[in-house]
Design a protein around this motif. Structure first.
Motif, PDB file in Angstrom:
ATOM      1  N   ALA A 259       0.828  -1.201   0.000  1.00  0.00           N
ATOM      2  CA  ALA A 259       0.000   0.000   0.000  1.00  0.00           C
ATOM      3  C   ALA A 259       0.864   1.252   0.000  1.00  0.00           C
ATOM      4  CB  ALA A 259      -0.922  -0.006   1.214  1.00  0.00           C
ATOM      5  N   GLN A 260       1.956   1.228   0.741  1.00  0.00           N
ATOM      6  CA  GLN A 260       2.842   2.384   0.836  1.00  0.00           C
ATOM      7  C   GLN A 260       3.457   2.728  -0.515  1.00  0.00           C
ATOM      8  OE1 GLN A 260       6.425   1.721   3.143  1.00  0.00           O
ATOM      9  NE2 GLN A 260       6.420   3.832   3.892  1.00  0.00           N
ATOM     10  N   PHE A 261       3.953   1.718  -1.215  1.00  0.00           N
ATOM     11  CA  PHE A 261       4.573   1.970  -2.506  1.00  0.00           C
ATOM     12  C   PHE A 261       3.556   2.466  -3.537  1.00  0.00           C
ATOM     13  CE2 PHE A 261       8.226  -0.531  -1.001  1.00  0.00           C
ATOM     14  CZ  PHE A 261       9.267   0.229  -1.505  1.00  0.00           C
ATOM     15  N   ILE A 262       2.392   1.836  -3.584  1.00  0.00           N
ATOM     16  CA  ILE A 262       1.390   2.247  -4.556  1.00  0.00           C
ATOM     17  C   ILE A 262       0.917   3.671  -4.276  1.00  0.00           C
ATOM     18  CG2 ILE A 262      -0.891   1.748  -5.505  1.00  0.00           C
ATOM     19  CD1 ILE A 262       1.339  -0.240  -6.288  1.00  0.00           C
ATOM     20  N   ALA A 263       0.751   4.012  -3.009  1.00  0.00           N
ATOM     21  CA  ALA A 263       0.288   5.354  -2.648  1.00  0.00           C
ATOM     22  C   ALA A 263       1.297   6.433  -3.035  1.00  0.00           C
ATOM     23  CB  ALA A 263       0.007   5.421  -1.149  1.00  0.00           C
ATOM     24  N   ASN A 264       2.577   6.111  -2.984  1.00  0.00           N
ATOM     25  CA  ASN A 264       3.613   7.121  -3.208  1.00  0.00           C
ATOM     26  C   ASN A 264       4.136   7.195  -4.638  1.00  0.00           C
ATOM     27  OD1 ASN A 264       4.521   8.524  -0.555  1.00  0.00           O
ATOM     28  ND2 ASN A 264       4.235   6.392   0.033  1.00  0.00           N
ATOM     29  N   ASN A 265       3.985   6.123  -5.411  1.00  0.00           N
ATOM     30  CA  ASN A 265       4.598   6.112  -6.739  1.00  0.00           C
ATOM     31  C   ASN A 265       3.986   7.106  -7.713  1.00  0.00           C
ATOM     32  OD1 ASN A 265       6.692   4.295  -6.383  1.00  0.00           O
ATOM     33  ND2 ASN A 265       5.458   2.505  -6.914  1.00  0.00           N
ATOM     34  N   GLY A 266       2.644   7.242  -7.709  1.00  0.00           N
ATOM     35  CA  GLY A 266       2.008   8.160  -8.647  1.00  0.00           C
ATOM     36  C   GLY A 266       2.439   9.605  -8.460  1.00  0.00           C
ATOM     37  N   PRO A 267       2.312  10.140  -7.239  1.00  0.00           N
ATOM     38  CA  PRO A 267       2.775  11.514  -7.020  1.00  0.00           C
ATOM     39  C   PRO A 267       4.257  11.706  -7.320  1.00  0.00           C
ATOM     40  CG  PRO A 267       1.349  10.809  -5.228  1.00  0.00           C
ATOM     41  CD  PRO A 267       1.612   9.595  -6.065  1.00  0.00           C
ATOM     42  N   ALA A 268       5.081  10.691  -7.005  1.00  0.00           N
ATOM     43  CA  ALA A 268       6.518  10.816  -7.270  1.00  0.00           C
ATOM     44  C   ALA A 268       6.789  10.869  -8.765  1.00  0.00           C
ATOM     45  CB  ALA A 268       7.263   9.649  -6.632  1.00  0.00           C
ATOM     46  N   LEU A 269       6.064  10.055  -9.547  1.00  0.00           N
ATOM     47  CA  LEU A 269       6.270  10.069 -10.998  1.00  0.00           C
ATOM     48  C   LEU A 269       5.925  11.444 -11.568  1.00  0.00           C
ATOM     49  CD1 LEU A 269       7.041   8.594 -13.567  1.00  0.00           C
ATOM     50  CD2 LEU A 269       4.670   7.816 -13.768  1.00  0.00           C
ATOM     51  N   LYS A 270       4.853  12.038 -11.072  1.00  0.00           N
ATOM     52  CA  LYS A 270       4.493  13.379 -11.545  1.00  0.00           C
ATOM     53  C   LYS A 270       5.595  14.380 -11.236  1.00  0.00           C
ATOM     54  CE  LYS A 270       0.848  16.877 -11.449  1.00  0.00           C
ATOM     55  NZ  LYS A 270       1.820  17.999 -11.365  1.00  0.00           N
ATOM     56  N   ARG A 271       6.161  14.306 -10.046  1.00  0.00           N
ATOM     57  CA  ARG A 271       7.257  15.215  -9.702  1.00  0.00           C
ATOM     58  C   ARG A 271       8.457  15.005 -10.618  1.00  0.00           C
ATOM     59  NH1 ARG A 271       5.664  13.705  -4.393  1.00  0.00           N
ATOM     60  NH2 ARG A 271       7.429  12.254  -4.229  1.00  0.00           N
ATOM     61  N   LEU A 272       8.757  13.747 -10.908  1.00  0.00           N
ATOM     62  CA  LEU A 272       9.894  13.459 -11.781  1.00  0.00           C
ATOM     63  C   LEU A 272       9.675  14.035 -13.179  1.00  0.00           C
ATOM     64  CD1 LEU A 272      10.576   9.765 -10.688  1.00  0.00           C
ATOM     65  CD2 LEU A 272      12.083  11.725 -10.289  1.00  0.00           C
ATOM     66  N   ILE A 273       8.470  13.846 -13.703  1.00  0.00           N
ATOM     67  CA  ILE A 273       8.164  14.370 -15.038  1.00  0.00           C
ATOM     68  C   ILE A 273       8.232  15.892 -15.038  1.00  0.00           C
ATOM     69  CG2 ILE A 273       6.348  14.579 -16.779  1.00  0.00           C
ATOM     70  CD1 ILE A 273       5.466  11.740 -15.985  1.00  0.00           C
ATOM     71  N   ASP A 274       7.658  16.515 -14.008  1.00  0.00           N
ATOM     72  CA  ASP A 274       7.710  17.973 -13.903  1.00  0.00           C
ATOM     73  C   ASP A 274       9.144  18.474 -13.803  1.00  0.00           C
ATOM     74  OD1 ASP A 274       4.957  18.016 -13.983  1.00  0.00           O
ATOM     75  OD2 ASP A 274       4.696  18.318 -11.818  1.00  0.00           O
ATOM     76  N   GLY A 275      10.013  17.634 -13.269  1.00  0.00           N
ATOM     77  CA  GLY A 275      11.411  18.019 -13.122  1.00  0.00           C
ATOM     78  C   GLY A 275      12.263  17.745 -14.339  1.00  0.00           C
ATOM     79  N   GLY A 276      11.673  17.177 -15.377  1.00  0.00           N
ATOM     80  CA  GLY A 276      12.417  16.978 -16.628  1.00  0.00           C
ATOM     81  C   GLY A 276      12.739  15.551 -17.000  1.00  0.00           C
ATOM     82  N   THR A 277      12.371  14.595 -16.173  1.00  0.00           N
ATOM     83  CA  THR A 277      12.619  13.193 -16.522  1.00  0.00           C
ATOM     84  C   THR A 277      11.826  12.825 -17.776  1.00  0.00           C
ATOM     85  OG1 THR A 277      13.075  12.511 -14.256  1.00  0.00           O
ATOM     86  CG2 THR A 277      12.307  10.798 -15.765  1.00  0.00           C
ATOM     87  N   GLN A 278      12.480  12.148 -18.709  1.00  0.00           N
ATOM     88  CA  GLN A 278      11.850  11.703 -19.955  1.00  0.00           C
ATOM     89  C   GLN A 278      11.326  10.275 -19.766  1.00  0.00           C
ATOM     90  OE1 GLN A 278      11.703  13.890 -22.797  1.00  0.00           O
ATOM     91  NE2 GLN A 278      12.315  15.224 -21.082  1.00  0.00           N
ATOM     92  N   VAL A 279       9.996  10.114 -19.777  1.00  0.00           N
ATOM     93  CA  VAL A 279       9.381   8.809 -19.567  1.00  0.00           C
ATOM     94  C   VAL A 279       9.192   8.122 -20.920  1.00  0.00           C
ATOM     95  CG1 VAL A 279       7.307   7.605 -18.779  1.00  0.00           C
ATOM     96  CG2 VAL A 279       8.263   9.488 -17.430  1.00  0.00           C
ATOM     97  N   ARG A 280       9.587   6.876 -21.009  1.00  0.00           N
ATOM     98  CA  ARG A 280       9.514   6.119 -22.250  1.00  0.00           C
ATOM     99  C   ARG A 280       8.914   4.737 -21.998  1.00  0.00           C
ATOM    100  NH1 ARG A 280      10.469  10.520 -23.681  1.00  0.00           N
ATOM    101  NH2 ARG A 280      12.083  11.273 -25.126  1.00  0.00           N
ATOM    102  N   GLU A 281       8.514   4.079 -23.080  1.00  0.00           N
ATOM    103  CA  GLU A 281       8.067   2.690 -23.038  1.00  0.00           C
ATOM    104  C   GLU A 281       8.947   1.862 -23.961  1.00  0.00           C
ATOM    105  OE1 GLU A 281       3.984   2.304 -24.060  1.00  0.00           O
ATOM    106  OE2 GLU A 281       3.270   3.663 -22.487  1.00  0.00           O
ATOM    107  N   PHE A 282       9.253   0.641 -23.556  1.00  0.00           N
ATOM    108  CA  PHE A 282       9.991  -0.263 -24.431  1.00  0.00           C
ATOM    109  C   PHE A 282       9.117  -0.641 -25.618  1.00  0.00           C
ATOM    110  CE2 PHE A 282      11.965  -1.470 -20.219  1.00  0.00           C
ATOM    111  CZ  PHE A 282      13.203  -0.906 -20.481  1.00  0.00           C
ATOM    112  N   SER A 283       9.738  -0.782 -26.780  1.00  0.00           N
ATOM    113  CA  SER A 283       9.007  -1.200 -27.977  1.00  0.00           C
ATOM    114  C   SER A 283       8.659  -2.686 -27.890  1.00  0.00           C
ATOM    115  CB  SER A 283       9.851  -0.947 -29.225  1.00  0.00           C
ATOM    116  OG  SER A 283      11.038  -1.732 -29.175  1.00  0.00           O
TER     117      SER A 283
END
Length: 362
Positions: free
Chosen positions: A278-302
């Motif tokens: 529960a702790q990881f799931i609760a925190n991962n979404g907000p953290a990903l948004k912060r990372l993207i806002d900070g310039g992290t380039q999110v990609r998917e494997f082909s």
């Protein structure tokens, strides 16, 4: 197989014999203090929370009759030495990820994660609803330990990279950190795979010793600062679709405890497992948004990269099935995963897809 015969015949047997055992657990007025060594540095986000929850739960459930003297990585033994410390009697318990110990037996990976394996709900189904826990005990007792799940990170990211991954060929020669059987599968694609403890990842990336790494997920990875040294992040990975953590107690020590104390250890692990998820799931979404806002380039494997991951993973897992115990655990986990996923695809997954579609249109 008799565990003493197994240890004598194995490479570990030598290290066990050479290890210096400390005194038995401290006993005073019926109270016991067990030394628990960990694969994690003190304070590492998520995984250290599981350590503390286990320790606090055992003390509370036993009214203080059993307490844990917790040693972080490096405080008594190194991060990847905790298994040997407990099996040899140098420590009483460990908290870690069992796939760090595939060198002792490759089937330990099933009690953390295997490539193209089970998601967190599927692991829970197998472990608590079927024969996963019994098989964990059977495997551990070969080495003189009693094991229980005690944490769950959920699906882990595909990793951080300095350069974008456009094809499977981009893994050739890539210096990448990935432990367990996932790392062995990735090496089949030509990567130079290393198993570096979590507390050493940032420095290895900063120095150029690594070109990329996987760790856990956005929350833990952000805390570790991986966004400072890598530009590209892949949220979905093949290697840990659900990753469990474990505690293990030296079997002789465990057998000296009362039945209620033994149950307290088991239940403390199960409690930490669900709370950690529960702790990881609760925190991962907000953290990903912060990372993207900070310039992290999110990609998917082909798809071709995923296909390469799949071929390497199946080939690797099949290569271990000549071992009787590995095959027993492998077959049990695979059968459970197929049955669970068949239902979840028609229920949870179908519902989630429709929910997201309907709400997005409103």
């Amino acid at each position: 197989m008799d565990r003493r015969s197994f240890l004598k015949a194995s490479a570990f047997g030598g290290s066990a014999a050479a290890a210096t055992a400390l005194a038995a657990p401290a006993i005073a007025q019926g109270k016991r203090t067990l030394t628990m060594v960990c694969t994690w540095p003190r304070g590492l986000a998520g995984v250290w929370d599981s350590v503390e929850r286990v320790a606090n739960s055992i003390s509370a459930a036993t009214d203080g009759q059993v307490t844990l003297d917790v040693k972080a990585a490096g405080e008594l033994v190194g991060a990847l030495e905790v298994f040997d410390a407990v099996t040899s009697g140098q420590a009483d318990m460990y908290h870690g990820a069992d796939y760090y110990f595939v060198g002792q037996h490759p089937a330990f990976a099933y009690f953390t994660a295997v490539p193209f394996g089970m998601t967190a709900p599927e692991i829970m189904t197998w472990y608590y609803g079927q024969d996963g826990m019994a098989l964990h005990h059977e495997l551990g007792e070969v080495f003189g330990i009693k094991s229980f799940l005690a944490g769950q990170t959920g699906a882990q990211g595909g990793g951080w990279y300095r350069k974008e991954i456009k094809s499977a060929d981009d893994f050739k020669g890539l210096k990448f950190r990935m432990p367990g059987l996932g790392g062995q599968a990735l090496s089949k694609l030509g990567a130079s795979v290393q198993n570096i403890p979590g507390g050493e990842i940032y420095q290895a990336l900063s120095s150029g010793a690594l070109d990329g790494t996987e760790w856990i997920g956005p929350w833990s990875d952000e805390k570790l600062g991986l966004q400072e040294v890598c530009d590209y992040y892949y949220p979905a990975g093949f290697h840990e679709p659900g990753a469990a953590l474990s505690i293990a107690c030296n079997l002789d020590v465990f057998n000296e405890l009362t039945p209620s104390q033994q149950k307290a250890i088991e239940l403390a692990g199960a409690d930490a497992h669900q709370a950690n998820y529960a702790q990881f799931i609760a925190n991962n979404g907000p953290a990903l948004k912060r990372l993207i806002d900070g310039g992290t380039q999110v990609r998917e494997f082909s798809d071709d990269v995923w296909d390469a991951f799949g071929r390497a993973s199946v080939e690797l897992l099949d290569s271990y099935t000549s071992d009787e115990l590995f095959k027993k655990i492998h077959d049990s986990a695979q059968a459970s995963m197929k049955a669970s996923s068949a239902w979840l695809a028609l229920s949870d997954s179908a519902y989630s897809a429709q929910r997201n579609r309907v709400l997005a249109a409103m």
